[in-house]
Write an enzyme that holds these catalytic residues in place. Structure first.
Site, PDB file in Angstrom:
ATOM      1  N   CYS A  74       7.844  -5.757  39.495  1.00 11.90           N
ATOM      2  CA  CYS A  74       7.373  -4.493  40.147  1.00 11.90           C
ATOM      3  C   CYS A  74       5.885  -3.859  39.837  1.00 11.90           C
ATOM      4  O   CYS A  74       5.681  -4.044  38.494  1.00 11.90           O
ATOM      5  CB  CYS A  74       8.579  -3.328  39.863  1.00 11.90           C
ATOM      6  SG  CYS A  74       9.952  -3.794  40.297  1.00 11.90           S
ATOM      7  N   CYS A 155       8.675  -4.532  44.963  1.00  8.25           N
ATOM      8  CA  CYS A 155       9.061  -3.176  44.472  1.00  8.25           C
ATOM      9  C   CYS A 155       8.294  -2.270  43.731  1.00  8.25           C
ATOM     10  O   CYS A 155       7.055  -2.640  43.454  1.00  8.25           O
ATOM     11  CB  CYS A 155      10.365  -3.564  43.648  1.00  8.25           C
ATOM     12  SG  CYS A 155       9.813  -4.731  42.252  1.00  8.25           S
TER      13      CYS A 155
END
Ligand code: AVW
Length: 249
Positions: A74, A155
């Site tokens: 992420c 993400c």
């Protein structure tokens, strides 16, 4: 004794030598811990071996992706379109972002050509169909499948470098537009931050109409931003580790 010698000699001649391609695959793979490279190689081969090289659908690589899954990273994932050299020039020097080519499968197959042949269990590196010679070609199907899997785990803050020196920086036929962007989902991805790479003779920038298409095609709930950044600024950040990743542009 004679029988043993005959058996050994026969065994040695029948045993296929590892091809240069397989050696490259395995040595690149072994730079990554936590993966069983022999298993990854077997899963890779089953996608195209003994097949017409123009008849390898994207799904043929599903078992390979399952054998070497992508891990979400992420806020560090970097996508690109027509900016390969700038992006990798930067990511090679600084540990700020992860591109598909920094992952196991992406780095193992980057720059390689391969295909199979009906009736053969070998991997060939010559005479394979080119990128646009046929739709379901061995190499293209891999990159589409791998790009899809990489985008599936995107993400947080996602970055994409697009090229300001071409007419349509967000081209609907690119892998970025057709495979990756449609997989960014609001429940995982917070922002899509485009870095428009501006060179001396740029012909487009963040105001380009194709960027409006990008903004409109992303999942509602994902915020969008675009920043024009000169290539030299990207290179400078690449060579100055004292500049924090978040302060590059
Ligand atoms: P790209 P994408 N012949 O720079 O958005 C041979 O256009 O599509 O960007 N190879 C080709 C051809 C072609 N006509 N077209 C594309 N390629 C290969 C994976 C070539 O290796 C990453 F995650 C070229 O360097 C990026 O976010 C590469 O495809 C995204 O997909 C990219 O073509 C970049 O694909």
């Amino acid at each position: 004794i004679v029988i043993v010698i005959i058996a050994v000699v026969l065994g040695l001649t029948l045993r296929q030598n590892k091809s240069e391609f397989e050696s490259t695959f395995l040595s690149r793979c072994e730079k990554f811990d936590q993966y069983d490279c022999k298993k990854v190689w077997d899963a890779f081969q089953q996608a195209y071996v003994n097949k017409d090289p123009c008849k390898v659908p994207v799904e043929a690589y599903d078992p390979l992706i399952a054998a070497a899954p992508f891990k979400p990273q992420c806020n560090r994932m970097m996508f690109w379109s027509k900016t390969k050299d700038v992006v990798h020039g930067f990511t090679e020097k600084r540990d700020c972002f992860v591109t598909l080519e920094d992952t196991l499968l992406g780095s193992v197959l980057d720059g390689l050509t391969w295909c199979g042949k009906e009736g053969s269990k070998d991997t060939f590196t010559n005479g394979c169909p080119g990128w646009s010679d046929c739709e379901n070609n061995t190499v293209r199907s891999f990159w589409i499948r791998a790009s899809a899997a990489f985008a599936d785990v995107a993400c947080g803050n996602v970055t994409a470098m697009l090229n300001g020196s071409i007419n349509t920086p967000f081209n609907p036929t690119s892998i970025f537009a057709s495979v990756e962007v449609p997989r960014f989902i609001a429940s995982r991805v917070k922002n899509l931050n485009v870095v428009m790479v501006i060179q001396k003779n740029n012909i487009s920038n963040c105001t380009d109409p194709s960027l409006k298409n990008l903004r409109q095609s992303i999942d509602t709930g994902i915020t969008f931003s675009c920043k024009d950044v000169s290539e030299s600024q990207i290179q400078e950040c690449g060579s100055k580790p004292e500049i924090a990743c978040g302060a590059c542009w």
